[in-house]
Enzyme design. Structure first.
Site: not given
Ligand code: HOZ
Length: 429
Positions: A145, A240, A268
């Site tokens: 992702y 990534d 992050k």
């Molecule tokens: N896609 C995010 C974790 N890999 C989730 C982000 C969220 O819902 O805060």
């Protein structure tokens, strides 16, 4: 396990005003079949919901909070920055400092551009890669992702995998046709695509340790193989490291394995819990970015002074303390204690770990790619999630996300966790 009254009431109201009642899908707790908890505050390793219940937290805001929630020095840095103004839309000293820290930590990064999220970082990185190579196609991996840019929502992990719709509607056919998908840890699948279309592929983008189908580690030949193939065909290699950057060590996973990608995406941890992303790489590539070069990319809040202050303080603490050793040791303790508890009991649980990041999969397979991830029993995870929450432990509300240990966790938290897992397994078995 049911949420408290206030969380239930807020969720009902939220659904009137926001799609699915949330601002990011996985938070809705749909795949675990529960009412989401609304959080009112967090401190250290704990979060507190609006009904006053305390939880030991392994979500850690999906990774940024490596120092724990509301770390006093990070909070103080943000407060001081805010007192001087919340946004200038002009250059500030703090962004130079963060850029310098990133360039010093990553040998592969000569120059870096700050953005506001990992999604922006990956979208911009492939634009630059396309401009540099004068090619259009990108290659990604099943279950990886890279945020929600159109080019990436094809056989993607994270919330898409959680919802069981790995390819999102709404992506124009023309865009989707420019994304090729190979299998993680399967160099043969990459070689076949390059043999057919290698001279059209601008870049391979990969999470070097995949963290959005649960945690799946690269096998030893995988990343060196990607480096060789991309070099042979004149394509760029993009790592990534939005999750792994400054999480697995000071720098990225690339430093641990000694492989230099052409471009790196970050997010992050570099924002210390505020919204930040970044992309960077070799000077000749990054000098294509406007205003140095013609590839356009901009942002009103990019390099925001509050976010830069949180990021700088977080990286400063990481650089001068033993946080990585400490959280790694907690990860080892968790793995070892779990291994003892898991021996001779009927429920099969695969545990993948990288330092302070880990995932549990209810399967007896070795979890090494999308297909083996999909063997995991998601109904069992649902019951596990509910049981852990009931015992005061907050896990990601999806079997396809990663748990994080922070510097605010301690050995008592690990013991509490192992006890809670054992209690679930005793009842489940
Ligand atoms: N896609 C995010 C974790 N890999 C989730 C982000 C969220 O819902 O805060």
């Amino acid at each position: 396990m049911t949420a408290g009254e206030k969380s239930i009431r807020l969720y009902q109201e939220a659904q009137q005003y926001m799609p699915g009642g949330v601002n990011s899908p996985v938070r809705a707790f749909k795949s675990v079949g529960l009412n989401p908890l609304f959080i009112s505050r967090a401190q250290g390793s704990r979060v507190y919901d609006v009904d006053g219940k305390e939880y030991l937290d392994y979500v850690c805001s999906w990774g940024p909070l490596i120092l724990g929630h509301a770390h006093p020095q990070v909070v103080e840095a943000v407060a001081q920055a805010a007192a001087h103004g919340t946004s200038y839309g002009a250059p500030c000293e703090q962004e130079v400092e963060l850029a310098r820290r990133i360039c010093e930590a990553f040998p592969s990064i000569d120059k870096v551009r700050m953005v506001n999220s990992g999604t922006e970082a990956t979208m911009s990185a492939i634009r630059v890669a396309r401009a540099f190579t004068e090619r259009n196609k990108i290659l990604k991996f099943e279950g990886c992702y890279h945020g929600h840019g159109d080019s990436f929502l094809i056989k993607a992990g994270s919330g898409l995998m959680t919802a069981g719709v790995p390819t999102s509607p709404g992506i124009p056919e023309g865009t989707a046709s420019q994304t090729l998908v190979a299998r993680f840890n399967d160099l043969g699948s990459v070689e076949r695509l390059f043999a057919e279309q290698g001279d059209e592929i601008a870049a391979v983008i990969v999470e070097p340790a995949a963290g959005n189908m649960g945690l799946v580690l690269p096998e030893p030949d995988f990343l060196p193989g990607l480096r060789n193939i991309t070099e042979n065909y004149g394509s760029l290699l993009i790592f990534d490291e939005v999750i792994t950057g400054f999480r697995v060590g000071y720098g990225g996973y690339q430093n641990l394995v000694g492989i230099e990608p052409d471009l790196t995406c970050l997010g992050k941890v570099i924002g210390g819990g505020l919204p930040v992303g970044a992309y960077g790489g070799r000077q000749e590539i990054m000098d294509l970015v406007a205003p140095q070069g013609p590839v356009y990319q901009a942002g009103t809040l990019s390099g925001n002074p509050l976010a830069m202050a949180a990021g700088n303080m977080t990286l400063d603490i990481l650089a001068r303390t033993d946080v990585y050793d400490e959280i790694g040791e907690l990860g080892t303790a968790l793995e070892e204690q779990l291994r003892d508890r898991l021996a001779n009991q009927p429920v099969k649980l695969a545990f993948n770990r990288l330092g302070s990041m880990f995932s549990w999969f209810f399967t007896d397979c070795k979890v090494r790619d999308y297909d083996s991830v999909m063997t995991a029993d998601t109904e069992r995870y649902k019951a596990f999630f509910a049981s852990m929450l009931e015992q005061g432990i907050s896990l990601p509300p999806s079997p396809f996300e990663v748990c994080f240990i922070s510097a605010a966790h301690n050995i008592n938290d690990i013991e509490l966790t192992v006890k809670a897992v054992s209690s679930f397994l005793e009842r489940a078995g």
